[in-house]
Design a protein around this motif. Structure first.
Motif, mmCIF file in Angstrom:
data_model
loop_
_atom_site.group_PDB
_atom_site.id
_atom_site.type_symbol
_atom_site.label_atom_id
_atom_site.label_comp_id
_atom_site.label_asym_id
_atom_site.label_seq_id
_atom_site.Cartn_x
_atom_site.Cartn_y
_atom_site.Cartn_z
ATOM 1 N N ALA A 7 28.077 66.866 17.637
ATOM 2 C CA ALA A 7 27.786 67.060 17.364
ATOM 3 C C ALA A 7 26.524 65.863 17.480
ATOM 4 N N GLY A 8 25.517 66.468 18.420
ATOM 5 C CA GLY A 8 24.162 65.754 18.132
ATOM 6 C C GLY A 8 23.748 64.886 17.403
ATOM 7 N N THR A 9 23.019 64.312 17.777
ATOM 8 C CA THR A 9 21.513 63.558 16.123
ATOM 9 C C THR A 9 20.957 64.952 15.576
ATOM 10 N N PRO A 10 19.712 65.653 17.224
ATOM 11 C CA PRO A 10 19.359 66.169 16.314
ATOM 12 C C PRO A 10 19.395 67.318 15.407
ATOM 13 N N LEU A 11 21.019 67.958 16.384
ATOM 14 C CA LEU A 11 21.754 69.297 15.230
ATOM 15 C C LEU A 11 22.130 68.465 13.882
ATOM 16 N N PRO A 25 42.647 59.537 28.763
ATOM 17 C CA PRO A 25 42.102 59.596 29.925
ATOM 18 C C PRO A 25 41.396 60.066 31.329
ATOM 19 N N PRO A 26 41.025 60.328 31.577
ATOM 20 C CA PRO A 26 39.466 60.687 31.267
ATOM 21 C C PRO A 26 39.046 62.090 30.350
ATOM 22 N N TYR A 27 37.810 61.690 29.524
ATOM 23 C CA TYR A 27 37.666 62.968 28.612
ATOM 24 C C TYR A 27 36.077 63.620 29.598
ATOM 25 N N LEU A 28 36.117 64.969 29.533
ATOM 26 C CA LEU A 28 34.212 65.724 29.072
ATOM 27 C C LEU A 28 33.815 65.403 27.816
ATOM 28 N N GLN A 29 32.610 64.634 27.445
ATOM 29 C CA GLN A 29 31.937 64.952 25.947
ATOM 30 C C GLN A 29 30.817 65.391 26.427
ATOM 31 N N VAL A 30 31.183 66.989 25.392
ATOM 32 C CA VAL A 30 29.590 67.730 25.532
ATOM 33 C C VAL A 30 28.519 67.539 24.205
ATOM 34 N N ALA A 31 28.191 66.810 24.939
ATOM 35 C CA ALA A 31 27.233 66.955 23.659
ATOM 36 C C ALA A 31 25.822 67.764 22.862
ATOM 37 N N MET A 32 25.831 68.121 21.804
ATOM 38 C CA MET A 32 24.813 69.595 21.279
ATOM 39 C C MET A 32 23.756 69.089 20.500
ATOM 40 N N ASP A 33 23.620 68.359 22.029
ATOM 41 C CA ASP A 33 21.817 67.872 21.306
ATOM 42 C C ASP A 33 20.758 68.428 20.543
ATOM 43 N N ILE A 80 35.796 66.468 17.344
ATOM 44 C CA ILE A 80 34.344 66.536 17.575
ATOM 45 C C ILE A 80 34.680 65.814 16.574
ATOM 46 N N ILE A 81 33.257 65.473 17.557
ATOM 47 C CA ILE A 81 32.641 63.005 16.765
ATOM 48 C C ILE A 81 31.465 64.325 16.305
ATOM 49 N N ALA A 82 31.105 63.635 15.515
ATOM 50 C CA ALA A 82 29.279 63.657 15.072
ATOM 51 C C ALA A 82 28.684 62.421 14.857
ATOM 52 N N ASP A 83 27.379 62.555 15.906
ATOM 53 C CA ASP A 83 26.992 62.005 16.074
ATOM 54 C C ASP A 83 25.931 61.367 15.486
ATOM 55 N N ALA A 95 33.798 66.483 6.843
ATOM 56 C CA ALA A 95 33.081 67.889 7.039
ATOM 57 C C ALA A 95 34.098 68.426 8.649
ATOM 58 N N GLY A 96 34.914 67.227 8.176
ATOM 59 C CA GLY A 96 36.263 67.635 9.453
ATOM 60 C C GLY A 96 35.803 67.196 10.272
ATOM 61 N N ALA A 97 35.065 66.106 10.823
ATOM 62 C CA ALA A 97 34.872 65.434 12.669
ATOM 63 C C ALA A 97 36.142 64.219 12.686
ATOM 64 N N ASP A 98 36.499 64.471 14.078
ATOM 65 C CA ASP A 98 37.280 63.189 14.395
ATOM 66 C C ASP A 98 36.972 61.969 14.797
ATOM 67 N N GLY A 99 35.691 61.640 15.013
ATOM 68 C CA GLY A 99 34.270 60.669 15.189
ATOM 69 C C GLY A 99 33.714 60.805 14.490
ATOM 70 N N VAL A 100 33.264 59.307 14.504
ATOM 71 C CA VAL A 100 31.422 59.318 13.902
ATOM 72 C C VAL A 100 31.265 57.919 14.185
#
Length: 405
Positions: free
Chosen positions: A204-208, A172-180, A229-232, A249-254
């Motif tokens: 991958a944001g919740t609304p998406l 770290p640190p990391y920048l997480q881009v939320a695709m909402d 990739i994180i699935a929110d 689905a191929g996510a690295d985090g949930v």
């Protein structure tokens, strides 16, 4: 003695990949040596390693082709450049003291060799197999790698057939881009425009996900296979099922909601462990994250301290993130993410508070120039790479000359 070594040298189609074992004639390696000579399999007939006809190397060495030998053209590769290269590597290893000279009559070596069907350059085949065998012997005798080396490298290096992909967040640190934004086409365009950087995470944001389903993760992965990739999902129930869905689905985090029942959070964490992904607990509307985490027997990998969009629009002031050091100690990976209206002006405050992951949504995902905006944030974090570096090295952190044993 029972030693194992491996090495890869060269480039396709003439590369050499060597797997070998070294051991006593009267032990399991010696028995395998005899079985290999006396019971050959069709297309993989073992051959003794000779420097030239009528002059085998010492210790006695058996070459076993990994790829089926079909016809004389393939046989010429095995019985010529590969056979001589392996034999000379064994002899040189004895001459240089890597293999004890006084044990050459006690030991045998079995060398498994890969010969690409399209290999055609005998000089390269000879040179690469010589080098790979030398390296594999040294590694075997020195018992490389140590388990500490394995721990150090396992989340950094990429298999050549798989490519390099971030699977663990170790630096770290990391920048997480939320695709909402619930527009798949627009968000797919965004992920393609993001710069190459080891310190970048895509969410991958919740609304998406609500609009397009969990398969949106697969579509994001198709556009950028190397990104973490994180699935929110903000899971509130059936944590184990939704964690498995995200992984499939191929996510690295949930992401699981901190408002869920603790059994739901713990089941999601256990399932994430089984699938080899991270479980992130989102503390949106959780009054006291520390109390929540202390109640959990199965600690999440990451905690996200989150101020919601509705709270931001309601004009709530940006408050301190809380006791991040204490929260870190209550996570599996000692990682804390912060989210909610973060700008280039407030990112430094978040980092100084101890945050490991900075979550930025609309400022990047809805921007007309997401690449430039992302670079701005990475620069503010001290993790920006120039375009020249990206073009030259590709995956920056993973690039290194493979000169270690």
């Amino acid at each position: 003695m029972y030693k194992v070594g491996e090495a890869l040298v060269g480039d396709e189609p003439n590369l050499a990949h060597i797997d070998l074992v070294i051991g006593e004639k009267d032990g399991p390696v010696g028995q395998a040596f005899l079985n290999g000579i006396s019971q050959p399999s069709k297309g993989h007939t073992p051959l003794l390693s000779v420097i030239r006809p009528d002059l085998q190397t010492k210790p006695s060495t058996l070459i076993v082709p990994k790829v089926t030998v079909q016809g004389m053209e393939d046989a010429d590769k095995a019985f010529g450049p590969v056979q001589e290269g392996v034999a000379r590597a064994v002899a040189d290893s004895v001459e240089e003291g890597i293999i004890p000279k006084d044990r050459t009559e006690e030991l045998v070596i079995i060398v498994s060799v890969f010969i690409h069907p399209e290999a055609s350059d005998f000089q390269k085949l000879n040179r690469f197999n010589y080098g790979a065998t030398r390296l594999a012997i040294r590694r075997a005798m020195e018992e490389f790698p140590s388990i500490d080396k394995v721990f150090e490298e396992k989340d950094k290096a990429g298999h050549p057939l798989m490519g390099t992909r971030t699977v663990k967040l170790r630096n770290p640190p990391y920048l997480q881009v939320a695709m909402d934004k619930p527009s798949l086409e627009q968000q797919l365009n965004v992920i393609q425009e993001l710069p190459e950087n080891d310190h970048l995470i895509v969410e991958a944001g919740t609304p998406l996900i609500k609009k397009y389903g969990i398969s949106v993760v697969e579509k994001l992965r198709e556009k950028n296979d190397s990104t973490f990739i994180i699935a929110d999902l903000k899971t509130l129930d059936t944590g184990h099922l939704e964690a498995r869905m995200a992984a499939d689905a191929g996510a690295d985090g949930v992401v699981v909601s901190g408002l869920a029942d603790k059994n739901t959070i713990e089941k999601a964490t256990r399932e994430a462990d089984k699938c080899g992904i991270y479980c992130i607990v989102d503390t949106l509307n959780v009054s006291n994250p520390v109390v929540l985490l202390k109640e959990l027997e199965e600690k999440p990998h990451i905690v996200e301290l989150h101020r919601g969009i509705d709270q931001e629009y309601a004009g709530e002031e940006h408050s301190a993130w809380g006791d991040i050091p204490t929260i870190k100690e209550l996570t599996r990976e000692n990682l804390v993410a912060v989210a909610g209206g973060i700008t280039k002006d407030t990112i430094r405050e978040a980092l100084e508070s101890g945050a490991d992951i900075i979550v930025v949504g609309r400022a990047i995902a809805n921007s007309k120039d997401p690449e430039s905006k992302t670079r701005d944030f990475l620069e503010a974090m001290g993790k920006a790479y120039s375009k020249l570096e990206e073009e030259k090295f590709g995956d920056i952190e993973q690039f290194r000359w493979r000169t270690d044993f």
